[in-house]
Design an enzyme around this catalytic site. Sequence first.
Site, mmCIF file in Angstrom:
data_model
loop_
_atom_site.group_PDB
_atom_site.id
_atom_site.type_symbol
_atom_site.label_atom_id
_atom_site.label_comp_id
_atom_site.label_asym_id
_atom_site.label_seq_id
_atom_site.Cartn_x
_atom_site.Cartn_y
_atom_site.Cartn_z
ATOM 1 N N ARG A 92 4.894 6.178 10.802
ATOM 2 C CA ARG A 92 4.674 6.692 9.229
ATOM 3 C C ARG A 92 3.667 7.399 8.882
ATOM 4 N NH1 ARG A 92 7.822 1.561 6.514
ATOM 5 N NH2 ARG A 92 10.066 1.778 7.312
ATOM 6 N N ASP A 110 6.329 -3.484 -9.266
ATOM 7 C CA ASP A 110 6.279 -3.163 -7.816
ATOM 8 C C ASP A 110 4.783 -2.525 -7.365
ATOM 9 O OD1 ASP A 110 8.560 -2.706 -5.427
ATOM 10 O OD2 ASP A 110 6.734 -1.857 -5.017
#
Length: 258
Positions: A25, A130
């Site tokens: 990633r 978050d």
Amino acid sequence: MIAKLAKQEFGLNLLKGKKALIASRLSKRLSAKNIDSIPVYLENIVKKGDLEEKNHLITALTTNVTSFFREPHHFEYLTDHLSEKKSGESRIRLWSAGCSSGQEPYSMAMTTLDALGNSSHRDVKLLATDIDQKILETAQRGIYSKEVLESIPADKKKYTKDTADQTETFAMCETVRSLISFAQLNLIEQWPFKGPFDAIFCRNVTIYFDTETQKVLWQRFADMLCPGGILCIGHSERLSGPATSQLKNVGVTSYQKI
């Protein structure tokens, strides 16, 4: 080095099997920044304190898999819990801890509006947090692909609306959006609020932490609940530590403060 930084900066406990996936990633980000290696990239983040790059790193380290009304038994239980408050106190506080791209808090908000009926006279607020700022921006927009509309029950679709690109996307209506405040929060750091909350959803978040950190978080959540408040956790998570003396099991991965 990735695992060490993830633990130091975010409290994340990376499994060895995840390192190859994370490296893959990050490779796109390294290419975009014209950096030759992951160690150099991570060193730059630490030395420069680059907040934007930390956000990119968090996105790579975590997996944001969510959907509307995921684990529907939790929303059924939330409905029952809030319905008991219809004629009770006017203050209602909910928290989606690890809200990802927003489907969970929007599902909680829709459930709350239906459970309470006419809530115009009530003080109802939902906090959605978050650690990933980029995914929070998606949540705040409240716009989703039409492909996922079917995961919203028919009686809740009244809380959605068409967008300009109505063949491809839909949006959450203002009635739902107005209940929710989105904020970036690292759960292992100090929480800038006191509660108490009537319900906390923290589902499939503690899987990123080691056992001792999980125990601490369960206790902190318990302390944030009002008497009788509920905590809903992920299907693969288990309550542990001192919090087990304060929270009783009342359903599948659902707990209530004693």
